[in-house]
Design an enzyme around this catalytic site. Structure first.
Site, PDB file in Angstrom:
ATOM      1  N   ASN A   1      33.877  24.643  38.953  1.00 43.84           N
ATOM      2  CA  ASN A   1      32.469  24.541  38.574  1.00 43.84           C
ATOM      3  C   ASN A   1      31.803  25.914  38.612  1.00 43.84           C
ATOM      4  O   ASN A   1      31.180  26.361  37.645  1.00 43.84           O
ATOM      5  CB  ASN A   1      31.731  23.589  39.506  1.00 43.84           C
ATOM      6  CG  ASN A   1      32.291  22.177  39.489  1.00 43.84           C
ATOM      7  OD1 ASN A   1      33.203  21.880  38.734  1.00 43.84           O
ATOM      8  ND2 ASN A   1      31.760  21.326  40.328  1.00 43.84           N
ATOM      9  N   ASP A   2      31.915  26.579  39.750  1.00 41.66           N
ATOM     10  CA  ASP A   2      31.292  27.894  39.872  1.00 41.66           C
ATOM     11  C   ASP A   2      32.042  28.953  39.082  1.00 41.66           C
ATOM     12  O   ASP A   2      31.427  29.871  38.527  1.00 41.66           O
ATOM     13  CB  ASP A   2      31.205  28.309  41.342  1.00 41.66           C
ATOM     14  CG  ASP A   2      29.915  27.831  41.997  1.00 41.66           C
ATOM     15  OD1 ASP A   2      28.884  27.818  41.307  1.00 41.66           O
ATOM     16  OD2 ASP A   2      29.935  27.475  43.185  1.00 41.66           O
TER      17      ASP A   2
ATOM     18  N   CYS B   1      39.931  22.436  43.065  1.00 38.54           N
ATOM     19  CA  CYS B   1      39.053  21.461  43.724  1.00 38.54           C
ATOM     20  C   CYS B   1      37.719  21.292  42.997  1.00 38.54           C
ATOM     21  O   CYS B   1      36.806  20.668  43.519  1.00 38.54           O
ATOM     22  CB  CYS B   1      38.809  21.833  45.185  1.00 38.54           C
ATOM     23  SG  CYS B   1      37.939  23.386  45.428  1.00 38.54           S
TER      24      CYS B   1
ATOM     25  N   ARG C   1      25.349  26.249  35.729  1.00 37.27           N
ATOM     26  CA  ARG C   1      26.005  24.966  35.472  1.00 37.27           C
ATOM     27  C   ARG C   1      25.062  23.779  35.589  1.00 37.27           C
ATOM     28  O   ARG C   1      25.442  22.649  35.282  1.00 37.27           O
ATOM     29  CB  ARG C   1      27.199  24.779  36.415  1.00 37.27           C
ATOM     30  CG  ARG C   1      26.862  24.689  37.897  1.00 37.27           C
ATOM     31  CD  ARG C   1      28.162  24.756  38.700  1.00 37.27           C
ATOM     32  NE  ARG C   1      27.959  24.726  40.132  1.00 37.27           N
ATOM     33  CZ  ARG C   1      28.054  23.631  40.878  1.00 37.27           C
ATOM     34  NH1 ARG C   1      28.301  22.478  40.303  1.00 37.27           N
ATOM     35  NH2 ARG C   1      27.901  23.692  42.172  1.00 37.27           N
TER      36      ARG C   1
ATOM     37  N   HIS D   1      24.813  15.960  37.427  1.00 34.33           N
ATOM     38  CA  HIS D   1      24.732  14.825  38.339  1.00 34.33           C
ATOM     39  C   HIS D   1      25.196  13.551  37.663  1.00 34.33           C
ATOM     40  O   HIS D   1      25.914  12.728  38.245  1.00 34.33           O
ATOM     41  CB  HIS D   1      23.286  14.636  38.819  1.00 34.33           C
ATOM     42  CG  HIS D   1      23.012  15.277  40.134  1.00 34.33           C
ATOM     43  ND1 HIS D   1      21.746  15.569  40.576  1.00 34.33           N
ATOM     44  CD2 HIS D   1      23.837  15.683  41.122  1.00 34.33           C
ATOM     45  CE1 HIS D   1      21.809  16.124  41.767  1.00 34.33           C
ATOM     46  NE2 HIS D   1      23.071  16.203  42.115  1.00 34.33           N
TER      47      HIS D   1
ATOM     48  N   ARG E   1      36.308  23.319  53.857  1.00 28.83           N
ATOM     49  CA  ARG E   1      35.563  24.521  53.468  1.00 28.83           C
ATOM     50  C   ARG E   1      34.469  24.774  54.503  1.00 28.83           C
ATOM     51  O   ARG E   1      33.665  23.879  54.792  1.00 28.83           O
ATOM     52  CB  ARG E   1      34.928  24.329  52.094  1.00 28.83           C
ATOM     53  CG  ARG E   1      34.142  25.549  51.603  1.00 28.83           C
ATOM     54  CD  ARG E   1      33.531  25.284  50.233  1.00 28.83           C
ATOM     55  NE  ARG E   1      32.449  24.305  50.302  1.00 28.83           N
ATOM     56  CZ  ARG E   1      31.892  23.726  49.229  1.00 28.83           C
ATOM     57  NH1 ARG E   1      32.338  24.021  48.022  1.00 28.83           N
ATOM     58  NH2 ARG E   1      30.911  22.862  49.367  1.00 28.83           N
TER      59      ARG E   1
ATOM     60  N   ARG F   1      33.594  19.141  52.232  1.00 24.82           N
ATOM     61  CA  ARG F   1      32.382  19.947  52.285  1.00 24.82           C
ATOM     62  C   ARG F   1      31.682  19.700  53.626  1.00 24.82           C
ATOM     63  O   ARG F   1      31.337  18.562  53.942  1.00 24.82           O
ATOM     64  CB  ARG F   1      31.446  19.573  51.137  1.00 24.82           C
ATOM     65  CG  ARG F   1      32.096  19.568  49.757  1.00 24.82           C
ATOM     66  CD  ARG F   1      31.099  19.097  48.701  1.00 24.82           C
ATOM     67  NE  ARG F   1      31.700  18.926  47.392  1.00 24.82           N
ATOM     68  CZ  ARG F   1      32.230  17.790  46.948  1.00 24.82           C
ATOM     69  NH1 ARG F   1      32.222  16.710  47.728  1.00 24.82           N
ATOM     70  NH2 ARG F   1      32.750  17.713  45.741  1.00 24.82           N
TER      71      ARG F   1
ATOM     72  N   GLU G   1      35.992  31.434  43.100  1.00 19.22           N
ATOM     73  CA  GLU G   1      34.860  30.888  42.347  1.00 19.22           C
ATOM     74  C   GLU G   1      34.165  31.942  41.497  1.00 19.22           C
ATOM     75  O   GLU G   1      33.261  31.607  40.730  1.00 19.22           O
ATOM     76  CB  GLU G   1      33.840  30.283  43.316  1.00 19.22           C
ATOM     77  CG  GLU G   1      34.395  29.164  44.161  1.00 19.22           C
ATOM     78  CD  GLU G   1      33.475  28.783  45.301  1.00 19.22           C
ATOM     79  OE1 GLU G   1      32.676  27.855  45.133  1.00 19.22           O
ATOM     80  OE2 GLU G   1      33.554  29.448  46.363  1.00 19.22           O
TER      81      GLU G   1
END
Length: 564
Positions: free
Chosen positions: A434-435, A482, A445, A184, A322, A286, A411
């Site tokens: 990220n994933d 992305c 993560r 974050h 998405r 998103r 992902e």
């Protein structure tokens, strides 16, 4: 002079005196209350409500991704399950302070064990508990220090409520000892264009008042810098400020190879700022914001209105949407709220949508209607695709509803390894780094204890990205990025060298990435990527890429000199 290393966010450089975040207040003692149970309940109820309202107010003031995070924290503060846990302790004669501390700690441990989205929420629980306890004690809430002059903030980590409202006239840079590039703190720092380095473990030894240079591009905090080093850092900061004010151009490499630079957005309201910062479209929209705050799925009409609002801001430009990415790790009562031992590996993404296909069909209906009403180039993709069959399922159902361009998110390693077969059927792929990093390295993560493994620079992750890039090139299909990796300027060059045809990121990262791409040709990008791939770990991959990039820059300078 010494150097402390961490993960830099962006290309910024700053200098100034250190101000450390205060340590958390001591835990309340488990002593019996001198008040009645009802009196303690009233105190806690008032304190929790006040903290929730304060968090919501901070969210409104901050806006953007920070608002979503703070609204989630406010909901967490008033979670009925937590309230029951607190009440149970109050009924045993505990003080409000201890009941809140103990109940939140117990709940935090449970969520941490679950990992994924719920693990992320657990990381914010301590901050909420500290704020409630401070209010019960009549003390100021924990927060950012104010030494009365501009400073470099050093902390173990920052709560979203603090990061969201940092006074950028006073906070010159941010250094944390914990966290990774997808934490974050990193995401919000990038959104606010704060010079930041996260995961700098040795920064715990920095002292209040000592002068440091924070070089995000190198991921280095320099202590006891010389006057010459301070002057060079100042010149770099001034040069970067000048570059950021230069006219905005489309993303491209030095040889003219186009690399569209797109924005990641969570709500339609972010579109105007993204365009102002040079976004050429949207690489990831998103749709969860429509679902996560509702007790039931939004109607087709509600969804169509939101999608139309977004698409209207990008006439003639690509907008990649998405479909709902939720499930066991982001439980929705109307989708799937069954308990799972390991929700990160459970019924989520396209799996959850297939189990509740009416929600997917309604979303595709709304998207198709919004597309018909606007002039944007709509692309729609499915999250968490793991098999060829899943990609075929989504592509077919999307086309049934008139979606002209249907794709999948890569992902998990299986979809990367099968990208050649997936892209023979679907229209495009978008890599969620990220994933992909999380599942490749088997490292949550959002879990600080394995932050060192949560690095998209790892050659294992880069090899999987290359598989997708090669498949895209073979089939003539676009491959976008992305995840947060695209916002790392040097890694963006590597990703293009691995076959990425577009990059999507937080809008505030666009300028740095655009400037860095313009320094390298496609052949140089491939050479830099090859250097990173030849490494054995993330740190050496980053170093190898830096050295290769410096070499290509020298070659370019020599070529330019010869031409003159």
């Amino acid at each position: 002079m010494s150097e402390l290393r961490g993960v830099g966010i962006g290309l910024g450089v700053a200098q100034g005196p250190v101000a450390r975040m205060a340590e958390p207040a001591p835990a309340p003692a488990d002593a019996p209350s001198t008040l009645s149970v009802d009196e303690e309940k009233a105190r806690v109820t008032d304190a929790v409500a006040a903290v929730a309202r304060e968090l919501e107010a901070r969210g409104i003031q901050a806006g953007g991704a920070a608002q979503e995070v703070l609204e989630a924290q406010a909901m967490m503060a008033e979670d009925p399950t937590l309230a029951d846990e607190v009440d149970a302790r109050l009924a045993q004669g505990r003080t409000g302070e201890f009941a809140v501390f103990d109940a939140f700690a117990s709940f935090r441990d449970q969520l941490t064990a679950l990992g994924g989205y719920l693990g992320e929420r657990a990381a914010d629980l301590d901050d909420v508990a500290q704020r409630v306890i401070a209010r019960l004690r009549g003390e100021p809430a924990p927060g950012v220090p104010d030494p009365g002059h501009p400073f470099v903030l050093v902390a173990k980590d920052l709560a979203p409520a603090d990061t969201a409202l940092l006074d950028l006239d006073k906070v010159l840079a941010l250094v944390t000892t914990e966290g990774g590039p997808t934490s974050h703190t990193a995401i919000l720092a990038r959104e606010k264009s704060i010079v930041a380095i996260v995961g700098a473990v040795d920064a715990k030894d920095l002292r209040d008042g000592e002068t440091v240079i924070v070089d995000a591009a190198a991921g280095v905090v320099t202590t006891a810098p010389t006057p010459d080093e301070l002057e060079r850092a100042l010149r770099r900061a001034e040069d970067r400020a000048s570059a950021s004010s230069a006219p905005i151009t489309d993303g491209a490499l030095a040889d003219g190879t186009p690399v569209p630079l797109l924005a990641n957005l969570g709500k339609p309201e972010g579109a105007i700022d993204a365009v102002a910062l040079g976004a050429e479209g949207v690489g990831l929209f998103r749709t969860e914001f429509l679902f996560l705050s509702s007790a039931q799925a939004p109607t087709v009409e509600q969804q169509r209105e939101a999608y139309t609002k977004l698409l209207s801001e990008f006439p003639g430009k690509k907008v990649v949407v998405r479909v709902l990415d939720a499930g066991a790790d982001k439980p929705l009562a109307f989708l799937n709220d069954a308990h799972e031992e390991n929700p990160a590996l459970g019924l989520r993404g396209i799996r959850a949508l297939r189990a509740s296909e009416d929600i997917l069909r309604e979303q595709l209906t709304a998207l198709a209607e919004a597309d018909a009403a606007t002039d944007a180039d709509l692309w729609v993709m499915a999250p968490m695709v793991a098999t060829v069959e899943e990609s075929e399922y989504f592509t077919d159902i999307a086309r049934d509803y008139g979606i002209k361009t249907a794709g999948v998110m890569v992902e998990v390693p299986s979809s990367a390894l099968l990208a050649d077969r997936i892209l023979s059927y679907t229209d495009f792929a978008s890599i969620g780094t990220n994933d992909l990093t999380q599942y490749t390295m088997a490292a949550d993560r959002l879990l600080g204890s394995v932050a060192s493994l949560q690095d998209p620079w790892h050659p294992a992750v880069l090899r999987l990205i290359r598989e997708v890039g090669d498949a895209g090139r073979a089939h003539g299909k676009p491959v976008g990025i992305c995840g947060e990796a695209a916002a790392d300027p040097l890694l963006a060059v590597v990703l293009v060298g691995l076959g990425a045809t577009s990059l999507s990121m937080a809008p505030t990262a666009l300028a740095d990435v655009r400037a860095t791409l313009l320094k390298h040709t496609i052949e140089q990008a491939r050479d830099i990527a090859a250097a990173a791939l030849a490494a054995s770990d993330a740190a050496s991959a980053r170093t190898a890429a830096q050295q290769a990039a410096a070499g290509s820059a020298r070659t370019a300078a020599q070529t330019a000199a010869t031409t003159r």
